[in-house]
Design a protein around this motif. Structure first.
Motif, PDB file in Angstrom:
ATOM      1  N   MET A  88     -67.292  23.991 -14.057  1.00 18.17           N
ATOM      2  CA  MET A  88     -66.790  25.033 -14.887  1.00 18.17           C
ATOM      3  C   MET A  88     -66.235  26.286 -14.096  1.00 18.17           C
ATOM      4  O   MET A  88     -65.522  27.122 -14.656  1.00 18.17           O
ATOM      5  N   PHE A  89     -67.069  26.501 -12.957  1.00 18.73           N
ATOM      6  CA  PHE A  89     -66.812  27.561 -12.169  1.00 18.73           C
ATOM      7  C   PHE A  89     -65.095  27.476 -11.803  1.00 18.73           C
ATOM      8  O   PHE A  89     -64.534  28.333 -11.735  1.00 18.73           O
ATOM      9  N   ASP A  90     -64.698  26.293 -11.355  1.00 18.28           N
ATOM     10  CA  ASP A  90     -63.487  26.069 -10.901  1.00 18.28           C
ATOM     11  C   ASP A  90     -62.512  26.310 -11.782  1.00 18.28           C
ATOM     12  O   ASP A  90     -61.438  26.846 -12.013  1.00 18.28           O
ATOM     13  N   ARG A  91     -62.930  25.895 -13.257  1.00 15.83           N
ATOM     14  CA  ARG A  91     -61.932  26.506 -14.424  1.00 15.83           C
ATOM     15  C   ARG A  91     -61.835  27.672 -14.501  1.00 15.83           C
ATOM     16  O   ARG A  91     -60.681  28.261 -14.916  1.00 15.83           O
ATOM     17  N   THR A  92     -62.975  28.320 -14.507  1.00 12.39           N
ATOM     18  CA  THR A  92     -63.004  29.731 -14.486  1.00 12.39           C
ATOM     19  C   THR A  92     -62.307  30.486 -13.581  1.00 12.39           C
ATOM     20  O   THR A  92     -61.362  31.378 -13.660  1.00 12.39           O
ATOM     21  N   MET A  93     -62.187  30.152 -12.323  1.00 15.07           N
ATOM     22  CA  MET A  93     -61.531  30.486 -11.393  1.00 15.07           C
ATOM     23  C   MET A  93     -60.040  30.521 -11.555  1.00 15.07           C
ATOM     24  O   MET A  93     -59.223  31.488 -11.167  1.00 15.07           O
ATOM     25  N   LYS A  94     -59.671  29.362 -12.045  1.00 17.22           N
ATOM     26  CA  LYS A  94     -58.058  29.252 -12.245  1.00 17.22           C
ATOM     27  C   LYS A  94     -57.822  30.298 -13.482  1.00 17.22           C
ATOM     28  O   LYS A  94     -56.591  30.935 -13.067  1.00 17.22           O
ATOM     29  N   LYS A  95     -58.417  30.444 -14.133  1.00 16.45           N
ATOM     30  CA  LYS A  95     -57.831  31.514 -15.224  1.00 16.45           C
ATOM     31  C   LYS A  95     -57.896  32.743 -14.589  1.00 16.45           C
ATOM     32  O   LYS A  95     -57.041  33.576 -14.911  1.00 16.45           O
TER      33      LYS A  95
ATOM     34  N   ILE B  92     -54.885  35.663 -14.180  1.00 12.04           N
ATOM     35  CA  ILE B  92     -54.764  37.042 -14.635  1.00 12.04           C
ATOM     36  C   ILE B  92     -54.504  37.820 -13.533  1.00 12.04           C
ATOM     37  O   ILE B  92     -53.945  38.942 -13.537  1.00 12.04           O
ATOM     38  N   ARG B  93     -55.135  37.689 -12.520  1.00 15.64           N
ATOM     39  CA  ARG B  93     -54.761  38.353 -10.955  1.00 15.64           C
ATOM     40  C   ARG B  93     -53.397  38.737 -11.075  1.00 15.64           C
ATOM     41  O   ARG B  93     -52.798  39.758 -10.407  1.00 15.64           O
ATOM     42  N   GLU B  94     -52.726  37.464 -11.319  1.00 14.38           N
ATOM     43  CA  GLU B  94     -51.450  37.130 -10.716  1.00 14.38           C
ATOM     44  C   GLU B  94     -50.526  38.191 -11.558  1.00 14.38           C
ATOM     45  O   GLU B  94     -49.561  38.915 -11.351  1.00 14.38           O
ATOM     46  N   LEU B  95     -51.149  38.211 -12.899  1.00 14.36           N
ATOM     47  CA  LEU B  95     -50.458  39.172 -13.853  1.00 14.36           C
ATOM     48  C   LEU B  95     -50.432  40.500 -13.545  1.00 14.36           C
ATOM     49  O   LEU B  95     -49.690  41.424 -13.567  1.00 14.36           O
ATOM     50  N   GLU B  96     -51.591  41.009 -13.024  1.00 14.40           N
ATOM     51  CA  GLU B  96     -51.889  42.229 -12.406  1.00 14.40           C
ATOM     52  C   GLU B  96     -51.107  42.900 -11.334  1.00 14.40           C
ATOM     53  O   GLU B  96     -50.829  43.856 -11.069  1.00 14.40           O
ATOM     54  N   ALA B  97     -50.643  41.637 -10.553  1.00 14.55           N
ATOM     55  CA  ALA B  97     -50.054  42.155  -9.273  1.00 14.55           C
ATOM     56  C   ALA B  97     -48.620  42.590  -9.171  1.00 14.55           C
ATOM     57  O   ALA B  97     -48.131  42.174 -10.250  1.00 14.55           O
TER      58      ALA B  97
END
Ligand code: PEP
Ligand code: MN
Length: 334
Positions: A318-325, A329-334
C-alpha cells in the motif's frame, strides 16, 4: 524587530551594525535571502530607537514584529528554510517522506520495513522506541534496544532515522538518531524543548499538540530555536474537534498558512490524523497537492499484529502505491 539591509551594503557595514545591536543586548540573526538581507533582532527591543537605526547608512528600513514568535517568523527569514537531515533535505522545494512502523518491534521487523520503504522511495525511516501510550498497560516500546535496532536498519539501508524522545534523560542514547521527534503530547513540555534545543542542533520534528493553536505550535518551535537549534520541522498530525468519525481532524489548510507565517518546513502525518489505513493514501495525495514539504507515514509488515497503531498502518505494498501517486503530484507541482 527586523532591519532590512540596503542592497549593495558591504560586509564591514553589516558587521558594524551587528556589533552595535549586540552592545544593546540584542541578538542579531542575519538572513541573506535571494531578494534581500534582513537582520532579525531577538531580545528586548522596546528600548531601541527605531528612528536612530533607520538613519544608519546601511539600513533600508526597520519594522517591528507584532507576532510573539521571532526566529520562526517568515519576516525574520524571508526564504524557506531547507533542513538537512543527514542527507535527506526538507523544505524550500525539497520533499521528504519518512516511513516506518509506529513502534520498533524486532530487528527483523524494522530492517525488513526499512528495506521495503526505501525501495518505494522513502527518504527517512521512522520507528518509535519510547512510546507515549494512553494506557500504562499498553506496549511502551523497546527503549534502548529499539534504538539499537533502528541503528542496524540505518546501517543496512543508509536511511536516516527519526524517533521520539520523551525524556531528556534518554538523549545520551540518541547519538545515532538523525532527527529527534517531539510528539504531540510533549509539544508544550517547555523544559524538554529548552533542553533539546540547547543540547543539539540535530533536526527536531515537532508535532502539533492535539489541541494546540498554530500560534502555540510556533511558540514551541520558538522555544527550541531560542535555545540554539534553528533546525525545526513542523508537523500537522490532526487535532481534536467535535468530530469523532476519524481518530483526529486533519487541519490541512495550515500547510499554506504555516508557510506564510513561518520559513520552517511543514510535514503532514496522514496516519495519526486519520487513524485508518484506507484514508492514508488520499490524504497523502492531498497533503502533497497543498504544498507540504513532506509526509510521515506509518508502515507495518503485518498491520493486524502490530503492537501499536495497526489500524492506521499501511502494508509495504500500500505504501508503494501511495508513493507512486504522491510522486506524480509532486511532478505536477514542479
Ligand atoms: C507517533 O508518531 O507514533 C506518535 C505517537 O505521534 P503523535 O505524537 O503525533 O501522537
Ligand atoms: Mn503511531
Amino acid at each position: 524587530m527586523i532591519i532590512v539591509v540596503k542592497k549593495g551594503a558591504d560586509r564591514a557595514q553589516i558587521e558594524n551594525l551587528k556589533i552595535l545591536l549586540r552592545s544593546k543586548n540584542i541578538d542579531p540573526q542575519e538572513s541573506r535571502g535571494s531578494l534581500q538581507t534582513v537582520i532579525g533582532c531577538v531580545g528586548d527591543v522596546a528600548h531601541i530607537d527605531i528612528g536612530l537605526v533607520e538613519a544608519l547608512d546601511v539600513v533600508e528600513s526597520v519594522q517591528r514584529i507584532q507576532e510573539p514568535y521571532k526566529s520562526a517568523n517568515r519576516k525574520f527569514h524571508p526564504d524557506s528554510s531547507v533542513i538537512d537531515c543527514a542527507g535527506a533535505k526538507i523544505g524550500g522545494g525539497c520533499f521528504a517522506v519518512v516511513a516506518g512502523p509506529c513502534s520498533v518491534e524486532s530487528e527483523e521487523q524494522i530492517v525488513g520495513i526499512a528495506k521495503a520503504v526505501k525501495a518505494s522511495g522513502a527518504t527517512m525511516l521512522r520507528g518509535g522506541a519510547f512510546k507515549p501510550r494512553t494506557s500504562p498497560y499498553a506496549f511502551q516500546g523497546l527503549g534502548r534496544r529499539g534504538l539499537d535496532m533502528l541503528s542496524t536498519a540505518k546501517r543496512e539501508t543508509g536511511l536516516p532515522i527519526v524517533t521520539e524522545l520523551m525524556d531528556f534523560a534518554d538523549i545520551e542514547h540518541f547519538n545515532d538518531v538523525d532527527v529527534i521527534q517531539i510528539g504531540a503530547r510533549n509539544m508544550q513540555n517547555f523544559n524538554l524543548l529548552k533542553e533539546v534545543g540547547s543540547y543539539t542542533k540535530k533536526p527536531i520534528l515537532l508535532k502539533r499538540g492535539m489541541s494546540a493553536t498554530l500560534q502555540e505550535l510556533l511558540m514551541s518551535a520558538e522555544y527550541i530555536m531560542a535555545s540554539g537549534n534553528p533546525n525545526v520541522i513542523l508537523c500537522e498530525r490532526g487535532i481534536r474537534t467535535f468530530e469523532t468519525a476519524l481518530r483526529n481532524t486533519l487541519d490541512l489548510a495550515v500547510v499554506p498558512l504555516l508557510h506564510r507565517l513561518s520559513h520552517l518546513p511543514v510535514v503532514v502525518d496522514p496516519s495519526h490524523a486519520t487513524g485508518q489505513a484506507a484514508m492514508v493514501e488520499p490524504v497523502s495525495v492531498a497533503a502533497a497537492a497543498i504544498g507540504a514539504d513532506g509526509l510521515i507515514i506509518e508502515v507495518h509488515n503485518d498491520p493486524p499484529r502490530a503492537l501499536c497503531d495497526g489500524a492506521q498502518s499501511l502494508t509495504p505494498a500500500m505504501f508503494d502505491r501511495t508513493m507512486k501517486k504522491v510522486l506524480k503530484i509532486r511532478e505536477l507541482e514542479a
